[in-house]
Scaffold this active site. Structure first.
Site, mmCIF file in Angstrom:
data_model
loop_
_atom_site.group_PDB
_atom_site.id
_atom_site.type_symbol
_atom_site.label_atom_id
_atom_site.label_comp_id
_atom_site.label_asym_id
_atom_site.label_seq_id
_atom_site.Cartn_x
_atom_site.Cartn_y
_atom_site.Cartn_z
ATOM 1 N N TYR A 1 28.970 67.251 122.265
ATOM 2 C CA TYR A 1 28.601 66.526 121.042
ATOM 3 C C TYR A 1 29.562 66.879 119.908
ATOM 4 O O TYR A 1 30.057 65.989 119.201
ATOM 5 C CB TYR A 1 27.156 66.860 120.655
ATOM 6 C CG TYR A 1 26.657 66.076 119.446
ATOM 7 C CD1 TYR A 1 26.403 64.706 119.539
ATOM 8 C CD2 TYR A 1 26.441 66.703 118.222
ATOM 9 C CE1 TYR A 1 25.959 63.983 118.439
ATOM 10 C CE2 TYR A 1 25.992 65.989 117.116
ATOM 11 C CZ TYR A 1 25.752 64.632 117.225
ATOM 12 O OH TYR A 1 25.311 63.915 116.136
ATOM 13 N N SER B 1 29.317 63.619 111.898
ATOM 14 C CA SER B 1 28.168 64.539 111.889
ATOM 15 C C SER B 1 28.503 65.788 111.074
ATOM 16 O O SER B 1 29.683 66.076 110.837
ATOM 17 C CB SER B 1 27.838 64.961 113.323
ATOM 18 O OG SER B 1 26.919 66.034 113.333
HETATM 19 N N1 LIG Z 1 19.528 62.497 113.366
HETATM 20 C C1 LIG Z 1 20.361 63.492 113.061
HETATM 21 O O1 LIG Z 1 19.944 64.617 112.722
HETATM 22 C C2 LIG Z 1 21.874 63.258 113.092
HETATM 23 C C3 LIG Z 1 22.716 64.283 112.665
HETATM 24 C C4 LIG Z 1 24.092 64.090 112.687
HETATM 25 C C5 LIG Z 1 24.622 62.877 113.126
HETATM 26 N N2 LIG Z 1 23.781 61.891 113.529
HETATM 27 C C6 LIG Z 1 24.416 60.649 114.006
HETATM 28 O O2 LIG Z 1 23.814 59.513 113.388
HETATM 29 C C7 LIG Z 1 23.849 58.398 114.279
HETATM 30 C C8 LIG Z 1 22.453 57.801 114.427
HETATM 31 O O3 LIG Z 1 21.601 58.800 114.965
HETATM 32 P P1 LIG Z 1 20.001 58.699 115.028
HETATM 33 O O4 LIG Z 1 19.485 60.007 114.612
HETATM 34 O O5 LIG Z 1 19.514 57.470 114.365
HETATM 35 O O6 LIG Z 1 19.831 58.599 116.631
HETATM 36 P P2 LIG Z 1 18.771 57.827 117.556
HETATM 37 O O7 LIG Z 1 18.850 58.523 118.869
HETATM 38 O O8 LIG Z 1 17.458 57.682 116.890
HETATM 39 O O9 LIG Z 1 19.432 56.361 117.678
HETATM 40 C C9 LIG Z 1 20.652 56.155 118.324
HETATM 41 C C10 LIG Z 1 20.763 54.684 118.741
HETATM 42 O O10 LIG Z 1 22.024 54.521 119.430
HETATM 43 C C11 LIG Z 1 21.776 53.698 120.573
HETATM 44 N N3 LIG Z 1 22.768 53.936 121.630
HETATM 45 C C12 LIG Z 1 22.925 55.044 122.399
HETATM 46 N N4 LIG Z 1 23.905 54.858 123.293
HETATM 47 C C13 LIG Z 1 24.396 53.600 123.074
HETATM 48 C C14 LIG Z 1 25.414 52.826 123.688
HETATM 49 N N5 LIG Z 1 26.134 53.287 124.732
HETATM 50 N N6 LIG Z 1 25.662 51.582 123.193
HETATM 51 C C15 LIG Z 1 24.934 51.081 122.157
HETATM 52 N N7 LIG Z 1 23.953 51.780 121.537
HETATM 53 C C16 LIG Z 1 23.672 53.020 122.010
HETATM 54 C C17 LIG Z 1 20.379 54.099 121.032
HETATM 55 O O11 LIG Z 1 19.825 53.094 121.887
HETATM 56 C C18 LIG Z 1 19.647 54.253 119.711
HETATM 57 O O12 LIG Z 1 19.062 53.046 119.269
HETATM 58 C C19 LIG Z 1 24.422 58.924 115.610
HETATM 59 O O13 LIG Z 1 25.800 58.639 115.687
HETATM 60 C C20 LIG Z 1 24.203 60.419 115.501
HETATM 61 O O14 LIG Z 1 25.102 61.178 116.289
HETATM 62 C C21 LIG Z 1 22.436 62.043 113.529
#
Ligand SMILES: NC(=O)c1ccc[n+]([C@@H]2O[C@H](COP(=O)([O-])OP(=O)(O)OC[C@H]3O[C@@H](n4cnc5c(N)ncnc54)[C@H](O)[C@@H]3O)[C@@H](O)[C@H]2O)c1
Length: 277
Positions: free
Chosen positions: A171, A158
């Site tokens: 986080y 991230s």
């Molecule tokens: N969206 C942002 O702004 C952002 C910023 C920095 C990092 N990220 C990282 O990118 C990645 C994807 O994020 P996103 O925005 O698509 O999030 P999101 O919340 O839309 O999707 C996350 C997915 O992970 C799944 N998940 C959660 N816990 C789980 C578990 N224990 N086992 C299996 N699956 C599980 C959820 O069911 C969901 O489908 C994450 O690692 C997040 O930390 C996102």
């Protein structure tokens, strides 16, 4: 027509049911990969067709395996099912993650200890287990003639691997662990022909952003489309827009392709310039 940069490669993507993970599955399939979608459940927020079904309808090859990334037994079953179905595993994308603290940011002296542990368990331990078990499988496999590689791993860290973010101790700790682990694991397996890299996303339009900035923040003109929080974040983004899931999916295609054969242990910022400031 895509360039088929992942032709016939077998790829496991965690957190595949929505957001960035779903788009990675789509892009990988477009690039010719055989896709193993894994998540807690097949249908994610805001979708009425599961990711693997949408890919299959378009003529790609995909299956779904229910997986909790924090559980070792689930990882063993996921990898066994992938090998049973497609014969091997070439690519792992550790994308699954949570940021429940965004709902209720708290200064360090008020952090809920269960919430802290949950971030470490899913975001950090999930990546550790995925790397551990997939590398056991990859080490048994033949080297790909095209690239001299045996496997590709892409971890999701991230922007908070690079900068602090007030109120998000669990986080940020969990994502710092992902970036540190990525470099160590890359060194552990460099001689075996496995490359391990991480993507560090900035603010990206998914359910996670809605969670952080209020419902509708990810949708231009949504319910809170012009909230003060959303506007403040947008104003800090050098590119002047939020990230799209596709921005990360395209970066993941590169890191999972032969083009990245000599790239390992890097943290690729995909954040519209946020952490360049
Ligand atoms: N969206 C942002 O702004 C952002 C910023 C920095 C990092 N990220 C990282 O990118 C990645 C994807 O994020 P996103 O925005 O698509 O999030 P999101 O919340 O839309 O999707 C996350 C997915 O992970 C799944 N998940 C959660 N816990 C789980 C578990 N224990 N086992 C299996 N699956 C599980 C959820 O069911 C969901 O489908 C994450 O690692 C997040 O930390 C996102």
């Amino acid at each position: 027509m895509s360039s088929q940069r992942l032709s016939n490669k077998v790829a496991i993507i965690t957190g595949s049911s929505q957001g960035i993970g779903r788009e990675i599955c789509n892009q990988f399939s477009e690039e010719g990969a055989l896709v193993v979608c894994s998540d807690l459940r097949p249908l994610g927020q805001g979708n009425d067709v599961a990711t693997h079904e949408a890919i299959t309808k378009k003529g790609g090859k995909a299956i779904f395996v229910s997986t909790d990334v924090s559980k070792a037994d689930d990882w063993k079953a996921l990898i066994a099912k992938t090998v049973q179905e497609f014969g091997r595993v070439d690519i792992l994308v550790n994308n699954a993650g949570i940021c429940t603290e965004a709902n209720k940011p708290a200064p360090i002296d008020e952090v809920d200890e269960d919430a802290f542990d949950a971030h470490l368990r899913i975001n950090s331990r999930g990546v550790f287990l995925g790397c551990k078990y997939v590398i056991q499988q990859m080490k048994k496999q033949e080297i790909h003639q095209s690239s001299g590689l045996r496997g590709w791993i892409v971890n999701f860290a991230s922007m908070v691997s690079n900068i602090g973010m007030a109120g998000l101790t669990g986080y940020t700790a969990s994502k710092g662990a992902v970036s540190a682990m990525t470099k160590t694991i890359a060194l552990d397996v460099a001689k075996q022909g496995i490359v391990v890299n991480a993507i560090c996303p900035g603010f990206t339009k998914t359910a996670m952003l809605d969670n952080a900035l209020g419902a509708g923040a990810s949708t231009d003109g949504g319910a809170l489309g012009s909230s003060a929080a959303r506007d403040a974040v947008l104003a800090a983004l050098p590119r002047g827009r939020f990230g799209e899931a596709k921005d990360h999916a395209r970066a993941a295609v590169y890191l999972a392709s032969d083009d990245a054969a000599w790239v390992t242990g890097i943290l690729l910022n995909v954040d519209g310039g946020l952490t360049a400031q």
